[in-house]
Design an enzyme around this catalytic site. Structure first.
Site, PDB file in Angstrom:
ATOM      1  N   HIS A 182      -3.637  -4.438  11.251  1.00  0.00           N
ATOM      2  CA  HIS A 182      -3.472  -3.104   9.859  1.00  0.00           C
ATOM      3  C   HIS A 182      -5.328  -2.867   9.455  1.00  0.00           C
ATOM      4  CE1 HIS A 182       1.035  -4.543   9.042  1.00  0.00           C
ATOM      5  NE2 HIS A 182       1.076  -2.756   8.445  1.00  0.00           N
TER       6      HIS A 182
ATOM      7  N   LYS B 177       6.947 -10.748   2.836  1.00  0.00           N
ATOM      8  CA  LYS B 177       8.216 -11.589   1.477  1.00  0.00           C
ATOM      9  C   LYS B 177       7.292 -10.698  -0.123  1.00  0.00           C
ATOM     10  CE  LYS B 177       5.162 -15.085   0.788  1.00  0.00           C
ATOM     11  NZ  LYS B 177       4.298 -15.419  -0.199  1.00  0.00           N
TER      12      LYS B 177
END
Lengths: 180, 296
Positions: free
Chosen positions: A37, A102
Site C-alpha cells: 500500500h 479483519k
C-alpha cells in the site's frame, strides 16, 4: 444468509448485499498489505504508472506464510484492516470496489465505501490454513523483493467472508454497546 | 558447542515451535469449543431483534471457522495462522543448567533456523524497524527475557507472538491510590480500545507493579500460563475472575461482531513496586495463543 459471489462483482450486485451477509467468493483477488500500500501510494503521488490497473478489483489484506510441499500458497488469513485505513480512499478512487481484511475500519473508509457503492468484507482472523485451501492459483505481480509483502494476484474458490460495511455505508461495527 | 546435546536441544526447540504453530494447548481448544457451544445456544434465543441475531450468527460463524481451521492445520501440519509471530523467549535458568547464556542464545537461534523453513513459517521480521524495514528472511532476531529459578536446570518457554494482537498492547502508569475497581475499569478500557482488531476471542495477560518496562514483561509472562489455571494467590485469582467478567461485558465478541463472550482467559502477574506508582500493562493474544516449552 449464505451467498455465492463471482468476482468481478458488478455495481448492481454490490448494492444488493447487506451487512452480515455470509458470502463465498470465487474469482480473482489482489493481495496487498502495509508495504505494498505504501509503495502503490508513493507511485500514485508521483504520478507514475501502477504495476496493474485497480479498476473493479478486490483487494485482500494478507501476507502468506511459506508454501508447504504441494501447496499453492502457504497459510493466508487476513491481516488487521485498520492499518490500511489511510490508503483505502485513495485505492477506491483508483477503482477498487471492495477490500477484505479483519476488524473495524475508520469513518473515512466507510465514506469511501459508500461513495464507490463498494464493500468492506471481513475474512476470519487467524484462519490461515483454511484460506490456503481456497486458493487455486497465485502469482507475484510486483514488489517480489518484499517477500511476504509482495503484490499478488490469486484465484480463489469458496472463500468465506462476511459483509462488514455495505454499499449504503451500514457497518457491523457501529451498533455495539461498548460501555463498561 | 556442537556436541550432541546442543544439537538435540536445537532439534527439540524446532519441533516444539513447529508443533505450536499448528496445534493449541488442549485447555485453550476446550475454551474455544465451550464458547462456540455458548454462541450456538445464544443464537437460538427467541426474544432478540434481527440485528442481535445477526451479530450472534456472525460471532458463531467466526468460532465455527476457527474450529475448522484448527482441524486443517493439525491434519496438514501447516501454520494455523500466516502470522507465525515474533519469537519471544522466557529463559528460566536453574543451578544445574549445563549451558552458558551465550550458548543458549546460539542454541535458540539454531532452533529457530530449523523451525522456520521446516514449519513453513512466514518471514515476518524486518531488520531496521524505521528506515529500511528489510525482511531478514530468517525470523531473527528474537526477543529473550532471562530469570533464574531455584532448582534444577530450568526451561525455555516461547510465545509465537502475532502482531495483530501485539499492536493492541497497552501500558499506563496509574496512581498508587487506584482502587481494585478502578484498576479493573482501566484494564477493561485498554481491551475496549483493542476492540475487534486483535482477532477476538482473546487471551489477556496483565502485568501489574514493578516498573514501566517490567510490567510489559509480566503481562507477556501471564500469557504463558496455561488457559484454565488461575493465579495461586486468592486475591489475584479473584481479580482474574473479575477482569474476565468485566471484559465479557464489553460486547466486542468473536471477530468484533458483538456478543456477551469475548475473552477465553485472563491471567495476571504481579511484582512489588515503588510507593509513588502502579504500573500496569496489558498483553493481548488472539485466540491462537501459541506457546512452546523445552526443558533444559
Amino acid at each position: 444468509m449464505r451467498k455465492e459471489i463471482q468476482i468481478p462483482i458488478g455495481e448492481d450486485e454490490r448494492k444488493k448485499l447487506r451487512i452480515y451477509d455470509q458470502l463465498y467468493l470465487n474469482g480473482q483477488l489482489i493481495v496487498a498489505r502495509d508495504s505494498a500500500h505504501k509503495r502503490l501510494a508513493a507511485l500514485l503521488k508521483e504520478g507514475s504508472p501502477l504495476p496493474l490497473s485497480l479498476k473493479g478489483k478486490v483487494i485482500y489484506y494478507m501476507g502468506p506464510a511459506q508454501a508447504a510441499v504441494g501447496q499453492i500458497i502457504g497459510s493466508c488469513g487476513p491481516t488487521t484492516s485498520a492499518r490500511m485505513d489511510p490508503f483505502t480512499a485513495m485505492m477506491m478512487d483508483e477503482g477498487v470496489v471492495a477490500t477484505i481484511g479483519k476488524g473495524p475500519r475508520s469513518e473515512e473508509v466507510r465514506d469511501a465505501v459508500k461513495k464507490a457503492n463498494g464493500l468492506y468484507l471481513t475474512a476470519f482472523g487467524g484462519c490461515g490454513a483454511l484460506y490456503a485451501k481456497c486458493v487455486k492459483k497465485s502469482r507475484v505481480i510486483a514488489f517480489v523483493e518484499d517477500g511476504p509483502e509482495a503484490l499478488l494476484e490469486i484465484e480463489v474458490e469458496n472463500f468465506p467472508v462476511i459483509v462488514a460495511i455495505d454499499s449504503a455505508g451500514n457497518s457491523v461495527f457501529d451498533k455495539k454497546k461498548l460501555d463498561v | 558447542m556442537h556436541n550432541k546435546s546442543t544439537e538435540d536441544l536445537e532439534r527439540q526447540i524446532a519441533d516444539r515451535l513447529i508443533e505450536a504453530s499448528s496445534t493449541l494447548e488442549p485447555s485453550l481448544v476446550e475454551a474455544l469449543l465451550k464458547m462456540k457451544s455458548a454462541y450456538e445456544n445464544l443464537v437460538k434465543q427467541q426474544d432478540i431483534c434481527d440485528e442481535r441475531r445477526n451479530q450472534l450468527l456472525s460471532s458463531l460463524q467466526v468460532l465455527t471457522m476457527i474450529e475448522e481451521n484448527l482441524k486443517i492445520a493439525g491434519q496438514d501440519k501447516v501454520p494455523m495462522c500466516q502470522d507465525t509471530g515474533m519469537f519471544v523467549v522466557f529463559a528460566d535458568i536453574g543451578p544445574q543448567c549445563p549451558y552458558t547464556m551465550s550458548e543458549l542464545e546460539q542454541i535458540i537461534t539454531g532452533g529457530i533456523q530449523k523451525a522456520v523453513p521446516g514449519g513453513y513459517f512466514r518471514h515476518s521480521i524486518v531488520e531496521d524497524p524505521l528506515f529500511h524495514r528489510t525482511n531478514t528472511g530468517t525470523n531473527l532476531p528474537y526477543v529473550i527475557h532471562w530469570r533464574t529459578c531455584e532448582h534444577g536446570s530450568g526451561s525455555l518457554r516461547f510465545l509465537l507472538k502475532g502482531f495483530g494482537s501485539e499492536n493492541c498492547s497497552a501500558s499506563r502508569m496509574l496512581s498508587p491510590t487506584t482502587s481494585p475497581d478502578a484498576f479493573i475499569e482501566e484494564v477493561t478500557r485498554m481491551v475496549i480500545e483493542a476492540g475487534g482488531k486483535p482477532c477476538p476471542p482473546i487471551v489477556v495477560g496483565v502485568g501489574v507493579g514493578s516498573t514501566a518496562e517490567m510490567s510489559g514483561v509480566l503481562a507477556k509472562r501471564a500469557l504463558l500460563r496455561e488457559v484454565g489455571i488461575h493465579h495461586s494467590d486468592e486475591e489475584y485469582k479473584n481479580l482474574e475472575e473479575r477482569l474476565l467478567n468485566s471484559i465479557q461485558k464489553t460486547e466486542i465478541g468473536p471477530g468484533g461482531f458483538g456478543g456477551p463472550l469475548t475473552a477465553l482467559w485472563v491471567a495476571v502477574e504481579h511484582m512489588g513496586t515503588h510507593i509513588a506508582g502502579l504500573p500496569v500493562s496489558v498483553a493481548i493474544s488472539c485466540w491462537a495463543d501459541r506457546k512452546a516449552r523445552v526443558e533444559l
